[in-house]
Design a protein around this motif. Structure first.
Motif, PDB file in Angstrom:
ATOM      1  N   UNK A  11       0.775  -1.228   0.000  1.00 50.77           N
ATOM      2  CA  UNK A  11       0.000   0.000   0.000  1.00 50.77           C
ATOM      3  C   UNK A  11       0.806   1.276   0.000  1.00 50.77           C
ATOM      4  N   UNK A  12       2.111   1.187  -0.337  1.00 54.73           N
ATOM      5  CA  UNK A  12       2.968   2.381  -0.261  1.00 54.73           C
ATOM      6  C   UNK A  12       3.630   2.735  -1.594  1.00 54.73           C
ATOM      7  N   UNK A  13       3.273   2.036  -2.663  1.00 52.51           N
ATOM      8  CA  UNK A  13       3.802   2.396  -3.972  1.00 52.51           C
ATOM      9  C   UNK A  13       4.923   1.530  -4.489  1.00 52.51           C
ATOM     10  N   UNK A  14       5.077   0.324  -3.954  1.00 50.50           N
ATOM     11  CA  UNK A  14       6.115  -0.576  -4.447  1.00 50.50           C
ATOM     12  C   UNK A  14       7.503   0.012  -4.268  1.00 50.50           C
ATOM     13  N   UNK A  15       8.409  -0.312  -5.211  1.00 49.43           N
ATOM     14  CA  UNK A  15       9.771   0.183  -5.114  1.00 49.43           C
ATOM     15  C   UNK A  15       9.869   1.700  -5.144  1.00 49.43           C
ATOM     16  N   UNK A  16       8.876   2.366  -5.756  1.00 52.14           N
ATOM     17  CA  UNK A  16       8.847   3.837  -5.780  1.00 52.14           C
ATOM     18  C   UNK A  16       8.897   4.424  -4.372  1.00 52.14           C
ATOM     19  N   UNK A  17       8.347   3.727  -3.404  1.00 47.78           N
ATOM     20  CA  UNK A  17       8.315   4.191  -2.007  1.00 47.78           C
ATOM     21  C   UNK A  17       9.672   4.700  -1.547  1.00 47.78           C
ATOM     22  N   UNK A  18      10.744   4.097  -2.060  1.00 49.00           N
ATOM     23  CA  UNK A  18      12.084   4.391  -1.570  1.00 49.00           C
ATOM     24  C   UNK A  18      12.808   5.462  -2.366  1.00 49.00           C
ATOM     25  N   UNK A  19      12.201   6.087  -3.372  1.00 46.72           N
ATOM     26  CA  UNK A  19      12.988   6.894  -4.302  1.00 46.72           C
ATOM     27  C   UNK A  19      13.691   8.068  -3.629  1.00 46.72           C
ATOM     28  N   UNK A  20      13.085   8.671  -2.635  1.00 49.41           N
ATOM     29  CA  UNK A  20      13.724   9.797  -1.953  1.00 49.41           C
ATOM     30  C   UNK A  20      14.880   9.330  -1.074  1.00 49.41           C
ATOM     31  N   UNK A  21      14.710   8.193  -0.434  1.00 44.51           N
ATOM     32  CA  UNK A  21      15.787   7.635   0.394  1.00 44.51           C
ATOM     33  C   UNK A  21      16.951   7.194  -0.479  1.00 44.51           C
ATOM     34  N   UNK A  22      16.647   6.595  -1.630  1.00 43.47           N
ATOM     35  CA  UNK A  22      17.717   6.229  -2.563  1.00 43.47           C
ATOM     36  C   UNK A  22      18.565   7.439  -2.921  1.00 43.47           C
ATOM     37  N   UNK A  23      17.919   8.554  -3.228  1.00 46.14           N
ATOM     38  CA  UNK A  23      18.657   9.762  -3.598  1.00 46.14           C
ATOM     39  C   UNK A  23      19.511  10.256  -2.434  1.00 46.14           C
ATOM     40  N   UNK A  24      18.962  10.209  -1.239  1.00 49.34           N
ATOM     41  CA  UNK A  24      19.716  10.647  -0.060  1.00 49.34           C
ATOM     42  C   UNK A  24      20.918   9.727   0.181  1.00 49.34           C
ATOM     43  N   UNK A  25      20.723   8.430   0.033  1.00 50.75           N
ATOM     44  CA  UNK A  25      21.829   7.494   0.247  1.00 50.75           C
ATOM     45  C   UNK A  25      22.918   7.697  -0.792  1.00 50.75           C
ATOM     46  N   UNK A  26      22.526   7.935  -2.032  1.00 55.78           N
ATOM     47  CA  UNK A  26      23.526   8.197  -3.073  1.00 55.78           C
ATOM     48  C   UNK A  26      24.342   9.448  -2.739  1.00 55.78           C
ATOM     49  N   UNK A  27      23.676  10.467  -2.190  1.00 56.22           N
ATOM     50  CA  UNK A  27      24.386  11.692  -1.840  1.00 56.22           C
ATOM     51  C   UNK A  27      25.385  11.460  -0.710  1.00 56.22           C
ATOM     52  N   UNK A  28      25.177  10.396   0.052  1.00 53.28           N
ATOM     53  CA  UNK A  28      26.088  10.039   1.141  1.00 53.28           C
ATOM     54  C   UNK A  28      27.143   9.032   0.695  1.00 53.28           C
ATOM     55  N   UNK A  29      27.142   8.682  -0.597  1.00 52.04           N
ATOM     56  CA  UNK A  29      28.170   7.813  -1.142  1.00 52.04           C
ATOM     57  C   UNK A  29      27.801   6.353  -1.236  1.00 52.04           C
ATOM     58  N   UNK A  30      26.547   6.012  -0.984  1.00 55.97           N
ATOM     59  CA  UNK A  30      26.112   4.624  -1.015  1.00 55.97           C
ATOM     60  C   UNK A  30      25.379   4.310  -2.323  1.00 55.97           C
ATOM     61  N   UNK A  31      25.100   3.042  -2.527  1.00 54.90           N
ATOM     62  CA  UNK A  31      24.239   2.609  -3.619  1.00 54.90           C
ATOM     63  C   UNK A  31      23.040   1.877  -3.025  1.00 54.90           C
ATOM     64  N   UNK A  32      21.999   1.736  -3.829  1.00 53.22           N
ATOM     65  CA  UNK A  32      20.790   1.086  -3.324  1.00 53.22           C
ATOM     66  C   UNK A  32      20.036   0.431  -4.463  1.00 53.22           C
ATOM     67  N   UNK A  33      19.336  -0.646  -4.140  1.00 54.27           N
ATOM     68  CA  UNK A  33      18.381  -1.257  -5.057  1.00 54.27           C
ATOM     69  C   UNK A  33      17.035  -1.304  -4.343  1.00 54.27           C
TER      70      UNK A  33
END
Length: 233
Positions: A11-33
């Motif tokens: 009920x939260x939008x599937x993988x899209x749910x994480x798109x803002x966190x993914x961007x934040x993690x990338x800005x901190x030098x990490x990768x995400x799936x």
């Protein structure tokens, strides 16, 4: 640099749910799936969902597996296979061996926990309106995008079959509690983490969807876990 496997709930939008966190993690030098796991195949099992995540990862990477809500039934299956550097439950269902997601609600005492909290907050907790229960602190423009990103629901097989592991994985495990959650009340989460994992949760001031309401704070907490700050569980 660490890699995060981000597993969505229902009920939260599937993988899209994480798109803002993914961007934040990338800005901190990490990768995400953050794959969308549910394809509409009603034969799919929880193990099939775990396969989707594992197939996107390099087993040699330093992976932290994060499961939100219903994703708590898939995250430990992923963590057990890698093995992962950490398993992180985010306001999530914590399974027991042989327990199906369908049985979890009654076994965990969810209905009584919701009843007690709703008596305190005038019925906000457990309200059937998702805008009240799920998205009360999510910006409106994000909450409005959830329905068009939401995949088919999890399969009946995944929902009713017993969780397949004999024991909980031995990976370092943390639980992030959302203090304003109206689906899983805070007191309920504290008890669940203590009873099923033997740990004290970390806390974030958020409703049930911190990846949408507090993405920067959530990413900072996840980043801190990679650097060994915060207590080990």
């Amino acid at each position: 640099m660490s890699t995060f496997a981000l597993i969505h709930g229902a009920g939260v939008g599937g993988g899209w749910f994480w798109h803002l966190v993914e961007a934040e993690l990338r800005s901190l030098g990490h990768t995400a799936v953050a794959p969308t796991l549910w394809t509409g195949d009603d034969r799919a099992t929880l193990s099939d969902y775990a396969d989707i995540v594992v197939d996107m990862l390099d087993a040699a990477e330093d992976v932290l597996v994060v499961g939100h809500s219903f994703g708590g039934f898939t995250a430990p299956l992923v963590a057990e296979r890698l093995p992962a550097a950490a398993l992180i439950y985010l306001t999530a269902m914590i399974p027991q061996p042989g327990e199906s997601p369908a049985d979890w609600w009654n076994n965990a005492g969810h209905a009584e926990a919701v009843r007690l909290q709703a008596a305190k907050d005038g019925g906000l907790t457990g309200c059937p309106d998702p805008c009240v229960c799920y998205f009360h602190d999510v910006p409106g423009q994000l909450a409005d995008q959830v329905p068009r990103n939401e995949p088919s629901p999890p399969s009946n097989v995944a929902y009713y079959q017993p969780w397949p592991l004999d024991t909980h994985p031995t990976n370092p495990t943390r639980y992030i509690l959302c203090t304003e959650d109206r689906l899983f009340p805070a007191a309920f989460q504290r008890q669940l983490a203590r009873d099923r994992l033997g740990i004290t949760p970390h806390e974030i001031t958020s409703g049930h969807c911190p990846a949408l309401s507090r993405p920067g704070e959530l990413a900072a907490m996840l980043d801190a876990f990679t650097r060994g700050t915060g207590h080990e569980e």
